[in-house]
Enzyme design. Structure first.
Site, PDB file in Angstrom:
ATOM      1  N   ASP A  13       0.913  -1.296   0.067  1.00  8.91           N
ATOM      2  CA  ASP A  13      -0.025  -0.054   0.017  1.00  8.91           C
ATOM      3  C   ASP A  13       0.952   1.244  -0.043  1.00  8.91           C
ATOM      4  O   ASP A  13       2.012   1.229   0.429  1.00  8.91           O
ATOM      5  CB  ASP A  13      -0.948  -0.033   1.042  1.00  8.91           C
ATOM      6  CG  ASP A  13      -1.848   1.093   1.450  1.00  8.91           C
ATOM      7  OD1 ASP A  13      -2.426   1.372   0.415  1.00  8.91           O
ATOM      8  OD2 ASP A  13      -2.028   1.674   2.301  1.00  8.91           O
ATOM      9  N   ASP A  15      -0.147   5.011   0.925  1.00  3.05           N
ATOM     10  CA  ASP A  15      -0.483   5.989   1.924  1.00  3.05           C
ATOM     11  C   ASP A  15      -0.456   5.204   3.444  1.00  3.05           C
ATOM     12  O   ASP A  15      -1.023   4.491   3.479  1.00  3.05           O
ATOM     13  CB  ASP A  15      -1.712   6.642   1.903  1.00  3.05           C
ATOM     14  CG  ASP A  15      -1.673   7.711   0.781  1.00  3.05           C
ATOM     15  OD1 ASP A  15      -0.811   8.618   0.720  1.00  3.05           O
ATOM     16  OD2 ASP A  15      -2.464   7.654  -0.086  1.00  3.05           O
ATOM     17  N   LYS A 184      -9.802  -1.873  -3.172  1.00  6.39           N
ATOM     18  CA  LYS A 184      -9.797  -2.461  -1.804  1.00  6.39           C
ATOM     19  C   LYS A 184     -11.103  -2.262  -0.946  1.00  6.39           C
ATOM     20  O   LYS A 184     -11.325  -1.102  -1.159  1.00  6.39           O
ATOM     21  CB  LYS A 184      -8.460  -2.229  -0.971  1.00  6.39           C
ATOM     22  CG  LYS A 184      -7.035  -2.553  -1.652  1.00  6.39           C
ATOM     23  CD  LYS A 184      -5.934  -1.985  -0.884  1.00  6.39           C
ATOM     24  CE  LYS A 184      -5.786  -0.478  -0.803  1.00  6.39           C
ATOM     25  NZ  LYS A 184      -4.540   0.003  -0.198  1.00  6.39           N
ATOM     26  N   ASP A 209      -1.406  -0.653   5.794  1.00  9.46           N
ATOM     27  CA  ASP A 209      -1.627  -0.161   7.242  1.00  9.46           C
ATOM     28  C   ASP A 209      -3.056  -0.337   7.652  1.00  9.46           C
ATOM     29  O   ASP A 209      -3.286   0.526   8.829  1.00  9.46           O
ATOM     30  CB  ASP A 209      -1.105   1.372   7.151  1.00  9.46           C
ATOM     31  CG  ASP A 209      -2.077   2.214   6.293  1.00  9.46           C
ATOM     32  OD1 ASP A 209      -2.403   1.859   4.882  1.00  9.46           O
ATOM     33  OD2 ASP A 209      -2.435   3.206   6.895  1.00  9.46           O
TER      34      ASP A 209
HETATM   35 MG   LIG Z   1      -2.913   2.827   3.634  1.00 11.37          MG
END
Ligand SMILES: [Mg+2]
Length: 259
Positions: A13, A15, A184, A209
């Protein structure tokens, strides 16, 4: 973590894992370099459908991260891939930015507001009442409703921004039609990413995250999963979920030696 061999392919991922508000997170550059040094196939993933991979590569470069545009996979690309497989050469009415319109054009789609096969909704900062009205009428007339990602808000320095999921809800309320979300946590996003790099689930690791998107979709797609705590999930939150990542680490810096 299982005793699987080191993964040949990596999905990560963007961010909260590699960058946060335009700044590279510590260890991110070294992690990317390790993937290159070990000749691992990898993709950097984002649910954000505004930008093209080239735009994103340039933004990452300004943060100090060198990622070739070919190594970036967005929900817009996943959506275009999905539609090209479902209905090759189809047509779509699009609410979205260059990231989405470019992806659809390159996938062989025609963009039209007259009798399209699909209404495709993505992220934009310029939603217009007129465009949403058009989308609602086309869905009522039988166009199938697709959205790039279900995120209801996005981050900004000033606070939350309404995101694709919120506008999709508006169209759903007006029409009764639920969109099919490709990004996602739909594991479709990872499946199409693996296709792109000729990877296989049993030899791929996903780094994310968020438990409710990255990790759950990674588990459903059969990938090894690593949760980093530099984004939206805190260590104390992990046990609240009915599923668990393969591994929990503080940051991407701790993932370097797993590559
Ligand atoms: Mg993220």
């Amino acid at each position: 973590m299982s005793d699987r061999r080191p993964s040949e392919c990596w999905l990560t991922d963007m961010d909260g894992v590699l960058v946060h508000e335009g700044q590279a997170l510590p260890g991110a550059a070294d992690f990317l370099q390790r993937l290159v040094d070990r000749e691992r196939r990898f993709l950097v993933l984002t649910n954000n459908s505004i930008f093209t991979p080239r735009d994103l590569a340039a933004r990452l470069a300004r943060s100090g991260l060198q990622v070739p545009e070919e190594a970036i996979w967005t929900s817009a690309l996943a959506t275009a891939d999905f539609l090209a497989a479902q209905l090759p050469g189809g047509s779509a009415y699009v609410i979205g930015e260059a990231g989405l319109t470019t992806a659809l054009h390159e996938a062989g789609y025609t963009i039209t507001d007259t009798d399209p096969d699909y209404v495709v909704l993505g992220e934009t900062r310029t939603y217009s009442f007129e465009a949403i009205t058009r989308a609602i009428r086309l869905v009522e007339a039988g166009a199938r409703f697709i959205a790039t990602n279900p995120d209801v808000t996005g981050p900004s320095a000033e606070g939350s921004l309404p995101a694709t999921g919120s506008v999709a809800a508006l169209i759903t309320k007006a029409t009764g039609a639920e969109p099919y979300f490709v990004g996602k946590p739909n594991p479709m996003m990872f499946r199409s990413a693996l296709n792109r790099i000729d990877g296989h689930s049993e030899s791929t690791t996903m780094v994310g995250d968020r438990m409710d998107t990255d990790i759950v979709a990674g588990i459903e797609a059969g990938l090894e999963t690593v949760l980093v705590l530099t984004g939206s999930t805190r260590a104390a939150d992990v046990t609240r979920f009915p599923f668990r990542p393969g591994r929990v680490v503080d940051s991407i810096a701790d993932v370097i030696d797993l590559v």
